[in-house]
Design a protein around this motif. Structure first.
Motif, PDB file in Angstrom:
ATOM      1  N   GLU A 187      16.598  -9.996   6.326  1.00 23.03           N
ATOM      2  CA  GLU A 187      16.549 -11.400   6.743  1.00 23.03           C
ATOM      3  C   GLU A 187      15.744 -11.574   8.032  1.00 23.03           C
ATOM      4  OE1 GLU A 187      20.431 -13.124   6.769  1.00 23.03           O
ATOM      5  OE2 GLU A 187      20.648 -12.953   4.590  1.00 23.03           O
ATOM      6  N   LYS A 188      15.764 -10.573   8.881  1.00 31.52           N
ATOM      7  CA  LYS A 188      14.946 -10.624  10.108  1.00 31.52           C
ATOM      8  C   LYS A 188      13.467 -10.625   9.723  1.00 31.52           C
ATOM      9  CE  LYS A 188      14.173  -8.312  14.536  1.00 31.52           C
ATOM     10  NZ  LYS A 188      14.561  -7.165  15.406  1.00 31.52           N
ATOM     11  N   PHE A 189      13.113  -9.825   8.717  1.00 32.18           N
ATOM     12  CA  PHE A 189      11.724  -9.783   8.270  1.00 32.18           C
ATOM     13  C   PHE A 189      11.319 -11.122   7.664  1.00 32.18           C
ATOM     14  CE2 PHE A 189       8.532  -8.940   4.960  1.00 32.18           C
ATOM     15  CZ  PHE A 189       7.540  -8.346   5.732  1.00 32.18           C
ATOM     16  N   ILE A 190      12.200 -11.698   6.848  1.00 42.60           N
ATOM     17  CA  ILE A 190      11.913 -13.002   6.239  1.00 42.60           C
ATOM     18  C   ILE A 190      11.701 -14.057   7.322  1.00 42.60           C
ATOM     19  CG2 ILE A 190      12.936 -14.862   4.872  1.00 42.60           C
ATOM     20  CD1 ILE A 190      14.227 -12.695   3.142  1.00 42.60           C
ATOM     21  N   ALA A 191      12.540 -14.035   8.343  1.00 37.93           N
ATOM     22  CA  ALA A 191      12.389 -14.994   9.440  1.00 37.93           C
ATOM     23  C   ALA A 191      11.074 -14.784  10.186  1.00 37.93           C
ATOM     24  CB  ALA A 191      13.566 -14.879  10.403  1.00 37.93           C
TER      25      ALA A 191
ATOM     26  N   PHE B 124       4.218  -2.806   3.393  1.00 34.35           N
ATOM     27  CA  PHE B 124       4.183  -4.191   2.923  1.00 34.35           C
ATOM     28  C   PHE B 124       3.642  -5.061   4.039  1.00 34.35           C
ATOM     29  CE2 PHE B 124       6.853  -8.118   1.756  1.00 34.35           C
ATOM     30  CZ  PHE B 124       5.862  -8.600   0.923  1.00 34.35           C
ATOM     31  N   ASN B 125       2.472  -5.653   3.818  1.00 34.46           N
ATOM     32  CA  ASN B 125       1.789  -6.433   4.842  1.00 34.46           C
ATOM     33  C   ASN B 125       1.677  -7.892   4.404  1.00 34.46           C
ATOM     34  OD1 ASN B 125       0.339  -6.691   7.336  1.00 34.46           O
ATOM     35  ND2 ASN B 125      -1.541  -6.810   6.159  1.00 34.46           N
ATOM     36  N   VAL B 126       2.227  -8.795   5.217  1.00 38.26           N
ATOM     37  CA  VAL B 126       2.238 -10.225   4.897  1.00 38.26           C
ATOM     38  C   VAL B 126       1.404 -10.985   5.921  1.00 38.26           C
ATOM     39  CG1 VAL B 126       3.677 -12.269   4.560  1.00 38.26           C
ATOM     40  CG2 VAL B 126       4.549 -10.010   3.936  1.00 38.26           C
TER      41      VAL B 126
ATOM     42  N   THR C 208       0.835  -1.195   0.000  1.00 39.60           N
ATOM     43  CA  THR C 208       0.000   0.000   0.000  1.00 39.60           C
ATOM     44  C   THR C 208       0.868   1.242   0.000  1.00 39.60           C
ATOM     45  OG1 THR C 208      -1.677  -1.172   1.289  1.00 39.60           O
ATOM     46  CG2 THR C 208      -1.859   1.226   1.182  1.00 39.60           C
ATOM     47  N   SER C 209       0.697   2.096  -0.986  1.00 42.33           N
ATOM     48  CA  SER C 209       1.466   3.341  -1.051  1.00 42.33           C
ATOM     49  C   SER C 209       1.054   4.255   0.092  1.00 42.33           C
ATOM     50  CB  SER C 209       1.237   4.040  -2.390  1.00 42.33           C
ATOM     51  OG  SER C 209       1.909   5.285  -2.415  1.00 42.33           O
ATOM     52  N   MET C 210       2.041   4.877   0.751  1.00 45.41           N
ATOM     53  CA  MET C 210       1.754   5.748   1.885  1.00 45.41           C
ATOM     54  C   MET C 210       1.751   7.230   1.496  1.00 45.41           C
ATOM     55  SD  MET C 210       1.312   3.392   3.996  1.00 45.41           S
ATOM     56  CE  MET C 210       0.941   4.444   5.382  1.00 45.41           C
ATOM     57  N   ASN C 211       2.216   7.523   0.280  1.00 40.06           N
ATOM     58  CA  ASN C 211       2.307   8.919  -0.175  1.00 40.06           C
ATOM     59  C   ASN C 211       3.080   9.796   0.800  1.00 40.06           C
ATOM     60  OD1 ASN C 211       0.731   8.559  -2.593  1.00 40.06           O
ATOM     61  ND2 ASN C 211      -1.094   8.469  -1.299  1.00 40.06           N
TER      62      ASN C 211
ATOM     63  N   ALA D 183      -2.441 -14.053  11.389  1.00 41.25           N
ATOM     64  CA  ALA D 183      -1.869 -12.797  11.867  1.00 41.25           C
ATOM     65  C   ALA D 183      -1.204 -12.106  10.680  1.00 41.25           C
ATOM     66  CB  ALA D 183      -0.866 -13.061  12.984  1.00 41.25           C
ATOM     67  N   SER D 184      -0.623 -10.966  10.922  1.00 39.53           N
ATOM     68  CA  SER D 184       0.064 -10.271   9.840  1.00 39.53           C
ATOM     69  C   SER D 184       1.315  -9.584  10.359  1.00 39.53           C
ATOM     70  CB  SER D 184      -0.852  -9.247   9.164  1.00 39.53           C
ATOM     71  OG  SER D 184      -1.245  -8.238  10.075  1.00 39.53           O
ATOM     72  N   VAL D 185       2.288  -9.464   9.480  1.00 41.10           N
ATOM     73  CA  VAL D 185       3.537  -8.777   9.780  1.00 41.10           C
ATOM     74  C   VAL D 185       3.740  -7.730   8.691  1.00 41.10           C
ATOM     75  CG1 VAL D 185       6.025  -8.979  10.064  1.00 41.10           C
ATOM     76  CG2 VAL D 185       4.535 -10.818  10.856  1.00 41.10           C
ATOM     77  N   GLY D 186       4.013  -6.509   9.096  1.00 43.16           N
ATOM     78  CA  GLY D 186       4.174  -5.454   8.105  1.00 43.16           C
ATOM     79  C   GLY D 186       5.386  -4.584   8.354  1.00 43.16           C
ATOM     80  N   GLN D 187       5.894  -3.994   7.281  1.00 42.96           N
ATOM     81  CA  GLN D 187       7.030  -3.088   7.364  1.00 42.96           C
ATOM     82  C   GLN D 187       6.879  -1.996   6.317  1.00 42.96           C
ATOM     83  OE1 GLN D 187       9.207  -2.860   9.584  1.00 42.96           O
ATOM     84  NE2 GLN D 187       9.347  -4.845  10.596  1.00 42.96           N
ATOM     85  N   TYR D 188       7.461  -0.844   6.622  1.00 36.91           N
ATOM     86  CA  TYR D 188       7.519   0.252   5.658  1.00 36.91           C
ATOM     87  C   TYR D 188       8.792   0.079   4.831  1.00 36.91           C
ATOM     88  CZ  TYR D 188       3.831   2.501   8.370  1.00 36.91           C
ATOM     89  OH  TYR D 188       2.637   2.778   8.990  1.00 36.91           O
ATOM     90  N   ILE D 189       8.627  -0.038   3.530  1.00 39.50           N
ATOM     91  CA  ILE D 189       9.777  -0.242   2.644  1.00 39.50           C
ATOM     92  C   ILE D 189       9.676   0.679   1.423  1.00 39.50           C
ATOM     93  CG2 ILE D 189      10.071  -2.633   3.385  1.00 39.50           C
ATOM     94  CD1 ILE D 189       8.787  -3.523   0.759  1.00 39.50           C
ATOM     95  N   CYS D 190      10.754   0.787   0.695  1.00 40.27           N
ATOM     96  CA  CYS D 190      10.807   1.637  -0.492  1.00 40.27           C
ATOM     97  C   CYS D 190       9.742   1.239  -1.510  1.00 40.27           C
ATOM     98  CB  CYS D 190      12.169   1.534  -1.178  1.00 40.27           C
ATOM     99  SG  CYS D 190      13.536   2.317  -0.307  1.00 40.27           S
ATOM    100  N   ILE D 191       9.111   2.234  -2.106  1.00 44.28           N
ATOM    101  CA  ILE D 191       8.232   1.976  -3.239  1.00 44.28           C
ATOM    102  C   ILE D 191       9.057   1.526  -4.440  1.00 44.28           C
ATOM    103  CG2 ILE D 191       6.836   3.140  -5.005  1.00 44.28           C
ATOM    104  CD1 ILE D 191       5.167   2.526  -2.645  1.00 44.28           C
ATOM    105  N   ASP D 192      10.212   2.156  -4.635  1.00 45.09           N
ATOM    106  CA  ASP D 192      11.089   1.874  -5.778  1.00 45.09           C
ATOM    107  C   ASP D 192      12.062   0.753  -5.409  1.00 45.09           C
ATOM    108  OD1 ASP D 192      13.112   1.884  -7.757  1.00 45.09           O
ATOM    109  OD2 ASP D 192      12.740   3.990  -8.202  1.00 45.09           O
ATOM    110  N   HIS D 193      11.848  -0.430  -5.974  1.00 40.51           N
ATOM    111  CA  HIS D 193      12.694  -1.579  -5.612  1.00 40.51           C
ATOM    112  C   HIS D 193      14.118  -1.437  -6.138  1.00 40.51           C
ATOM    113  CE1 HIS D 193      12.696  -3.551  -9.629  1.00 40.51           C
ATOM    114  NE2 HIS D 193      11.533  -2.952  -9.762  1.00 40.51           N
TER     115      HIS D 193
END
Length: 214
Positions: free
Chosen positions: A206-210, A168-170, A148-151, A182-192
């Motif tokens: 890697e912490k997020f992946i775990a 990014f919500n997983v 989801t874009s945060m603008n 449940a869900s785990v989310g993080q704020y990450i770059c829009i531009d990969h």
């Protein structure tokens, strides 16, 4: 033939140290201060690697020997030859990583700059689903979630740079009943691409992946 030994995130870290060195060279005239900064930059770079051969260490120590900006930039360009590229994956491999994704949209694998990729990522614009592929603990893993874009701008959890962000919500299985979600989310770059060009440490990634149980 050079033997690759630098990962993309390590290359980005070297570039950050080089950038700091360049800024110091332009603003500081004291030779002792400059020498200290040079030594610190090289020490930081060496510590970013677990194992180095004498030849590899010597190559990295060259960072401190350049006086001119263009010479340092040429040196950084030459390091590309020593970068371990992201493992090439096929469409079949990607599809196996996301078996539940119906009508999975996949990236154009021929257009990927594998040399400067730490994690492979793309977004299905129609559904705002974001997909990540990453070699984690000796196997390729896939993560998908809602983007989801945060603008707004802020610090990306993966590359720690101030950039335009998305959330990014997983969804993951919670403890207890298998029906609990449940869900785990993080704020990450829009531009990969920007994120891959800036990420200088894979710890947060890697912490997020775990955390999502992959």
């Amino acid at each position: 033939m050079q033997t690759p030994f630098i990962h993309n995130d390590q290359l980005n870290f070297i570039k950050k140290q080089a950038d700091f060195l360049l800024k110091t060279m332009r603003s500081v005239g004291d030779r002792k201060v400059l020498e200290t900064v040079r030594e610190t930059a090289v020490m930081n770079v060496i510590q970013a690697f677990e194992h180095l051969t004498p030849e590899q260490k010597s190559l990295l120590e060259q960072l401190s020997t350049y006086e001119a900006t263009h010479d340092l930039e040429n040196y950084l360009d030459e390091l590309d030859a020593y970068v371990i590229p992201f493992p090439e994956v096929s469409l079949k491999q990607i599809q196996k990583l996301f078996p539940k994704a119906k009508k999975l949209k996949t990236p154009n694998l021929e257009m990927i700059d594998y040399t400067h990729t730490t994690y492979l990522r793309w977004t299905d614009i129609a559904t705002n689903r974001l997909y990540i592929v990453y070699p984690y603990q000796d196997q390729m893993v896939g993560i998908e979630g809602q983007m989801t874009s945060m603008n707004k701008k802020g610090f990306c959890m993966f590359c720690n740079r101030h950039r335009e962000l998305g959330f990014f919500n997983v969804k993951i299985k919670a403890s207890g009943s298998p029906d609990n979600i449940a869900s785990v989310g993080q704020y990450i770059c829009i531009d990969h691409e920007e994120c891959n060009h800036n990420i200088a440490d894979t710890t947060a990634l890697e912490k997020f992946i775990a955390s999502v149980g992959k």
